[in-house]
Design a protein around this motif. Structure first.
Motif, PDB file in Angstrom:
ATOM      1  N   ASP A   9      94.555  38.542  63.551  1.00  0.00           N
ATOM      2  CA  ASP A   9      94.016  39.893  63.608  1.00  0.00           C
ATOM      3  C   ASP A   9      92.977  40.037  62.500  1.00  0.00           C
ATOM      4  OD1 ASP A   9      93.675  42.704  62.990  1.00  0.00           O
ATOM      5  OD2 ASP A   9      95.440  43.110  64.228  1.00  0.00           O
ATOM      6  N   GLN A  10      91.720  40.220  62.890  1.00  0.00           N
ATOM      7  CA  GLN A  10      90.654  40.263  61.891  1.00  0.00           C
ATOM      8  C   GLN A  10      90.744  41.488  60.993  1.00  0.00           C
ATOM      9  OE1 GLN A  10      90.280  40.075  65.238  1.00  0.00           O
ATOM     10  NE2 GLN A  10      88.337  40.988  65.925  1.00  0.00           N
ATOM     11  N   GLY A  11      91.253  42.595  61.529  1.00  0.00           N
ATOM     12  CA  GLY A  11      91.428  43.779  60.697  1.00  0.00           C
ATOM     13  C   GLY A  11      92.432  43.535  59.583  1.00  0.00           C
ATOM     14  N   ILE A  12      93.542  42.876  59.922  1.00  0.00           N
ATOM     15  CA  ILE A  12      94.532  42.517  58.909  1.00  0.00           C
ATOM     16  C   ILE A  12      93.904  41.583  57.884  1.00  0.00           C
ATOM     17  CG2 ILE A  12      96.649  41.185  58.520  1.00  0.00           C
ATOM     18  CD1 ILE A  12      97.731  42.331  61.117  1.00  0.00           C
ATOM     19  N   ALA A  13      93.137  40.607  58.370  1.00  0.00           N
ATOM     20  CA  ALA A  13      92.527  39.634  57.461  1.00  0.00           C
ATOM     21  C   ALA A  13      91.674  40.321  56.406  1.00  0.00           C
ATOM     22  CB  ALA A  13      91.687  38.630  58.247  1.00  0.00           C
ATOM     23  N   MET A  14      90.852  41.289  56.831  1.00  0.00           N
ATOM     24  CA  MET A  14      89.955  41.917  55.867  1.00  0.00           C
ATOM     25  C   MET A  14      90.668  42.942  54.987  1.00  0.00           C
ATOM     26  SD  MET A  14      87.408  40.107  56.064  1.00  0.00           S
ATOM     27  CE  MET A  14      86.757  40.936  54.628  1.00  0.00           C
ATOM     28  N   LYS A  15      91.742  43.530  55.465  1.00  0.00           N
ATOM     29  CA  LYS A  15      92.541  44.387  54.594  1.00  0.00           C
ATOM     30  C   LYS A  15      93.153  43.559  53.466  1.00  0.00           C
ATOM     31  CE  LYS A  15      93.714  47.994  57.939  1.00  0.00           C
ATOM     32  NZ  LYS A  15      94.781  48.625  58.760  1.00  0.00           N
ATOM     33  N   VAL A  16      93.454  42.304  53.777  1.00  0.00           N
ATOM     34  CA  VAL A  16      93.990  41.395  52.758  1.00  0.00           C
ATOM     35  C   VAL A  16      92.881  40.944  51.802  1.00  0.00           C
ATOM     36  CG1 VAL A  16      95.034  39.125  52.382  1.00  0.00           C
ATOM     37  CG2 VAL A  16      95.908  40.615  54.195  1.00  0.00           C
ATOM     38  N   LEU A  17      91.724  40.549  52.339  1.00  0.00           N
ATOM     39  CA  LEU A  17      90.733  39.798  51.557  1.00  0.00           C
ATOM     40  C   LEU A  17      89.648  40.627  50.892  1.00  0.00           C
ATOM     41  CD1 LEU A  17      90.183  36.811  54.036  1.00  0.00           C
ATOM     42  CD2 LEU A  17      91.440  36.747  51.853  1.00  0.00           C
ATOM     43  N   ALA A  18      89.286  41.773  51.465  1.00  0.00           N
ATOM     44  CA  ALA A  18      88.095  42.486  50.982  1.00  0.00           C
ATOM     45  C   ALA A  18      88.197  42.820  49.493  1.00  0.00           C
ATOM     46  CB  ALA A  18      87.880  43.752  51.796  1.00  0.00           C
ATOM     47  N   ASN A  19      87.132  42.504  48.764  1.00  0.00           N
ATOM     48  CA  ASN A  19      87.020  42.833  47.340  1.00  0.00           C
ATOM     49  C   ASN A  19      88.173  42.262  46.507  1.00  0.00           C
ATOM     50  OD1 ASN A  19      84.684  44.385  47.904  1.00  0.00           O
ATOM     51  ND2 ASN A  19      85.966  46.141  48.446  1.00  0.00           N
ATOM     52  N   SER A  20      88.596  41.067  46.846  1.00  0.00           N
ATOM     53  CA  SER A  20      89.683  40.409  46.128  1.00  0.00           C
ATOM     54  C   SER A  20      89.169  39.156  45.431  1.00  0.00           C
ATOM     55  CB  SER A  20      90.798  40.016  47.107  1.00  0.00           C
ATOM     56  OG  SER A  20      90.361  38.950  47.949  1.00  0.00           O
ATOM     57  N   PRO A  21      89.931  38.608  44.467  1.00  0.00           N
ATOM     58  CA  PRO A  21      89.554  37.320  43.880  1.00  0.00           C
ATOM     59  C   PRO A  21      89.411  36.227  44.934  1.00  0.00           C
ATOM     60  CG  PRO A  21      91.241  38.374  42.555  1.00  0.00           C
ATOM     61  CD  PRO A  21      91.103  39.207  43.799  1.00  0.00           C
ATOM     62  N   ALA A  22      90.213  36.296  46.002  1.00  0.00           N
ATOM     63  CA  ALA A  22      90.130  35.283  47.052  1.00  0.00           C
ATOM     64  C   ALA A  22      88.785  35.354  47.763  1.00  0.00           C
ATOM     65  CB  ALA A  22      91.266  35.474  48.054  1.00  0.00           C
ATOM     66  N   GLU A  23      88.334  36.576  48.131  1.00  0.00           N
ATOM     67  CA  GLU A  23      87.039  36.706  48.793  1.00  0.00           C
ATOM     68  C   GLU A  23      85.911  36.267  47.860  1.00  0.00           C
ATOM     69  OE1 GLU A  23      84.731  39.909  51.591  1.00  0.00           O
ATOM     70  OE2 GLU A  23      85.402  40.628  49.627  1.00  0.00           O
ATOM     71  N   ARG A  24      86.001  36.637  46.595  1.00  0.00           N
ATOM     72  CA  ARG A  24      84.950  36.250  45.649  1.00  0.00           C
ATOM     73  C   ARG A  24      84.900  34.732  45.468  1.00  0.00           C
ATOM     74  NH1 ARG A  24      86.618  41.240  43.368  1.00  0.00           N
ATOM     75  NH2 ARG A  24      88.159  40.275  41.993  1.00  0.00           N
ATOM     76  N   ALA A  25      86.059  34.081  45.490  1.00  0.00           N
ATOM     77  CA  ALA A  25      86.083  32.622  45.361  1.00  0.00           C
ATOM     78  C   ALA A  25      85.443  31.958  46.574  1.00  0.00           C
ATOM     79  CB  ALA A  25      87.528  32.139  45.180  1.00  0.00           C
ATOM     80  N   MET A  26      85.747  32.475  47.757  1.00  0.00           N
ATOM     81  CA  MET A  26      85.122  31.924  48.963  1.00  0.00           C
ATOM     82  C   MET A  26      83.613  32.143  48.933  1.00  0.00           C
ATOM     83  SD  MET A  26      87.693  32.606  52.184  1.00  0.00           S
ATOM     84  CE  MET A  26      88.021  34.338  51.884  1.00  0.00           C
ATOM     85  N   ALA A  27      83.203  33.338  48.515  1.00  0.00           N
ATOM     86  CA  ALA A  27      81.768  33.637  48.471  1.00  0.00           C
ATOM     87  C   ALA A  27      81.044  32.680  47.534  1.00  0.00           C
ATOM     88  CB  ALA A  27      81.551  35.076  48.023  1.00  0.00           C
ATOM     89  N   ALA A  28      81.625  32.422  46.360  1.00  0.00           N
ATOM     90  CA  ALA A  28      80.972  31.535  45.395  1.00  0.00           C
ATOM     91  C   ALA A  28      80.819  30.126  45.956  1.00  0.00           C
ATOM     92  CB  ALA A  28      81.778  31.505  44.095  1.00  0.00           C
ATOM     93  N   ALA A  29      81.815  29.662  46.675  1.00  0.00           N
ATOM     94  CA  ALA A  29      81.768  28.297  47.208  1.00  0.00           C
ATOM     95  C   ALA A  29      80.839  28.185  48.411  1.00  0.00           C
ATOM     96  CB  ALA A  29      83.180  27.847  47.592  1.00  0.00           C
ATOM     97  N   VAL A  30      80.880  29.169  49.287  1.00  0.00           N
ATOM     98  CA  VAL A  30      80.128  29.078  50.545  1.00  0.00           C
ATOM     99  C   VAL A  30      78.654  29.396  50.337  1.00  0.00           C
ATOM    100  CG1 VAL A  30      79.897  30.011  52.875  1.00  0.00           C
ATOM    101  CG2 VAL A  30      82.169  29.551  51.941  1.00  0.00           C
ATOM    102  N   THR A  31      78.362  30.487  49.625  1.00  0.00           N
ATOM    103  CA  THR A  31      76.956  30.848  49.461  1.00  0.00           C
ATOM    104  C   THR A  31      76.231  29.876  48.546  1.00  0.00           C
ATOM    105  OG1 THR A  31      77.477  32.385  47.647  1.00  0.00           O
ATOM    106  CG2 THR A  31      77.392  33.278  49.871  1.00  0.00           C
ATOM    107  N   GLY A  32      76.978  29.095  47.784  1.00  0.00           N
ATOM    108  CA  GLY A  32      76.353  28.044  46.991  1.00  0.00           C
ATOM    109  C   GLY A  32      76.035  26.804  47.790  1.00  0.00           C
ATOM    110  N   GLY A  33      76.425  26.785  49.061  1.00  0.00           N
ATOM    111  CA  GLY A  33      76.136  25.631  49.909  1.00  0.00           C
ATOM    112  C   GLY A  33      77.023  24.442  49.631  1.00  0.00           C
ATOM    113  N   ARG A  34      78.057  24.650  48.788  1.00  0.00           N
ATOM    114  CA  ARG A  34      78.891  23.511  48.400  1.00  0.00           C
ATOM    115  C   ARG A  34      79.918  23.160  49.459  1.00  0.00           C
ATOM    116  NH1 ARG A  34      83.595  23.664  45.592  1.00  0.00           N
ATOM    117  NH2 ARG A  34      83.241  25.800  44.868  1.00  0.00           N
ATOM    118  N   VAL A  35      80.411  24.166  50.208  1.00  0.00           N
ATOM    119  CA  VAL A  35      81.439  23.916  51.201  1.00  0.00           C
ATOM    120  C   VAL A  35      81.024  24.523  52.531  1.00  0.00           C
ATOM    121  CG1 VAL A  35      83.204  23.990  49.384  1.00  0.00           C
ATOM    122  CG2 VAL A  35      82.821  26.009  50.823  1.00  0.00           C
TER     123      VAL A  35
END
Length: 615
Positions: free
Chosen positions: A156-182
């Motif tokens: 459920d994508q709504g559940i996923a974003m209620k969990v992840l939005a504005n969290s350390p987990a989302e920020r960690a994914m953003a740093a890795a993905v937008t850097g082109g590393r993963v």
């Protein structure tokens, strides 16, 4: 959207030639000034929305991409299960299932790592609720510099974003993905979150039947400050949909992009729908490339041809003109900025959306083409009104029901005509019954040609005597109404394939996009087009697209269940519900390596109640 911990049904496990297209060297797409690159790797963002399931062909494509990111002997993959949620007592069950999926993803990666000197390892990040995501320790794996890939599970994508939005987990994914590393991939709900403006399912109990209505989609927009959105680093140029062919979601995405056009001041994102076991690489939020899997990916574009739209009728149906649609397969690339599609390096699908005219009525009277109207009296009320108007004494007028399949079908339509106000006589002629062929069409104010089961109609539709009755009625009767398979029969071609039932809707919907599925038969040709009844409820979008691929000079008329087209003279109008016109006259079409239809430059128009069919 899916249940929070439902295991997806598995299909036959098979690899296809599409996997070969995702070779390690095949991901070096050349982009000018990639928008999501950083000094971290010098490469653009790489995201892989997958339309659903955990089939080997899709998981191996992700594994191949993760391998290309690995700088050492271990390919480290982190699996994010946030779309599962953890409403107790399901948390232990969800963790167990997520561990199974993690092992499955790693195993698929190891199937393609052979010969590289590497091995794939999967790690599950326990991120099932908000507290999990806010605890930075739970996302430590996402900050590991050795990580090469992130995979977001479905649910459920709504559940996923209620969990992840504005969290350390989302920020960690953003740093890795937008850097082109993963590389980041996700299936179903895990694909939906990959666009910043996110489709969070249908509103209420709406479904494909209502997909073309305003407000049918529950949208979490990415242009405001609240947390109801997709991933913060998700695509801003696309809005992803999933299970796209499988669950008949073209209508939903079209109404969503129309709404986005309003919200974003006339510049809408591209609707991108990946089918089950199928995905595409979004490279730098500039290029969609490297389609992989068992089916295809659709794009919906309101900008290239200057599409216009409004909402009509009390149910607010989408009325749109010149919506450009592409069906991507292997070998195609779609530029998210220019919105141009290339196939094997050549530009295709450059169309103008030129004018077309609806087919004219073939006889002297009124002809209705129904999409399957047994559940409503609205269309039949219009038929009854026309028939009564054509009769000097309506109470003495006669109506003939000519059934191609069974007496029960005839009885159902007879009862419907009475509920809709028919006061005259009703006669029935059922193919194969006594004296059916001796019916005198000239006695009737109205003739209803009906069928509900295409396979049961084959004998009637192939019989020259039945065809003669139908064509005589169309040419001479004051009012003719053809519904469902019978409406298709009056077009240039029809398919005898069985309609979907409760068990096989999704399989038939995917199959409808295969170029050999329809096994077309000749219709009467009374209407110079291909008529596709119940395009919305039977998930028959693929049938409509294949129709214009085999007959480039003709339109396909997709009639929603409960709707009809009324033809009189040179005018064609919608009676209730929605009609979709597919124009492939200038499109380029092909069969992909997995048999799915590919197309560049299809142009769609949608119409609501009372509207004239014209562009």
């Amino acid at each position: 959207m899916g249940a929070n911990h439902t295991a997806y049904p598995r299909r036959a496990q098979r690899a296809t030639a599409a996997l070969a297209a995702l070779a390690l060297t095949g991901l070096g797409v050349s982009l000018s000034a990639p928008g999501a690159a950083s000094a971290d790797s010098g490469e653009p963002t790489m995201m892989m929305p997958t339309g659903g399931g955990y089939e080997p062909v899709a998981l191996q494509a992700f594994g191949t991409a993760a391998i290309s990111k690995a700088g050492d002997a271990t390919v480290d993959i982190v699996v994010v299960p946030s779309a599962y949620g953890d409403d107790l007592p399901s948390r232990p069950e969800n963790i167990a299932l997520a561990r199974e999926r993690t092992a499955e993803i790693a195993a698929a990666c190891n199937e393609v790592v052979t010969g590289t000197g590497k091995r794939c390892v999967g790690r599950l990040a326990i991120l099932l609720n908000r507290a999990d995501a806010l605890n930075a320790a739970n996302s430590a794996a996402l900050r590991n510099p050795s990580m090469d890939g992130i995979y977001i599970l479905g649910g459920d994508q709504g559940i996923a974003m209620k969990v992840l939005a504005n969290s350390p987990a989302e920020r960690a994914m953003a740093a890795a993905v937008t850097g082109g590393r993963v590389v980041l991939a996700g299936t179903s709900a895990g694909a939906a979150v990959e666009s910043r403006s996110m489709i969070n399912g249908y509103v209420g109990d709406y479904g494909p039947a209502q997909g073309l209505r305003r407000g049918s989609t529950l949208m979490w927009w990415g242009d405001d400050s609240d947390a109801e959105r997709g991933l913060a680093f998700g695509s801003r140029k696309a809005i992803y949909d999933q299970h796209f062919y499988q669950r008949g979601r073209f209508g939903r995405s079209m109404s969503t992009i129309a709404t986005a056009d309003e919200r974003f001041g006339g510049t809408s994102p591209v609707g991108v729908g990946a089918d089950y076991a199928t995905g595409v690489v979004n490279y730098g939020d500039k290029l969609l490339t490297q389609v992989f899997g068992d089916s295809g990916v659709g794009t919906i574009d309101f900008e290239s041809l200057g599409a216009t739209h409004r909402w009509v009728g009390t149910e607010r149906w989408l009325s749109a003109r010149k919506v450009k649609v592409n069906l991507m397969t292997e070998g195609t690339d779609f530029d998210l900025d220019s919105r141009r599609l290339t196939r094997n390096g050549a530009l295709v699908g450059q169309v103008s959306g030129r004018a077309w005219s609806a087919p004219a009525a073939p006889g002297r009277g009124v002809l209705y083409l129904g999409g399957g109207i047994l559940q409503t009296t609205k269309v039949m009320g219009s038929v009854v009104k026309d028939a009564a108007s054509a009769s000097p004494a309506p109470a003495d007028a006669r109506l003939l029901i000519l059934s191609a399949d069974s007496s029960s079908t005839a009885a159902d339509y007879g009862a419907l005509a009475k509920r809709a106000g028919w006061m005259g006589h009703i006669d029935t002629a059922v193919y194969g019954s006594a004296s059916w062929a001796g019916v005198d069409i000239g006695r009737y104010a109205a003739v209803l040609v009906v069928a509900v089961a295409p396979p049961k109609s084959v004998a009637a539709f192939a019989d020259a005597r039945f065809r003669g009755l139908v064509t005589t009625a169309v040419a001479t009767a004051p009012v003719v109404f053809a519904d469902g398979p019978a409406a298709a029969y009056l077009g240039s071609r029809w398919s005898a394939q069985a309609r979907p039932n409760g068990d096989d809707y999704e399989d038939k919907a995917v199959a409808a996009f295969k170029t050999t599925e329809a096994k077309w038969r000749a219709g009467t040709g009374s209407v110079a087009a291909t008529v596709i009844p119940a395009i919305n409820t039977d998930y028959q979008w693929g049938r409509a697209f294949n129709a214009v691929a085999v007959a480039k000079g003709q339109l396909a008329l997709g009639v929603s269940a409960g709707a009809a087209i009324r033809l009189q003279g040179g005018a064609a109008r919608v009676v209730d519900g929605s009609v979709v016109v597919v124009d492939g006259r200038d499109a380029t079409t092909w069969a992909s390596s997995n048999g799915t239809l590919g197309a560049a430059g299809l142009v769609l128009d949608t119409f609501g109640p009372g509207e004239a069919l014209r562009r």
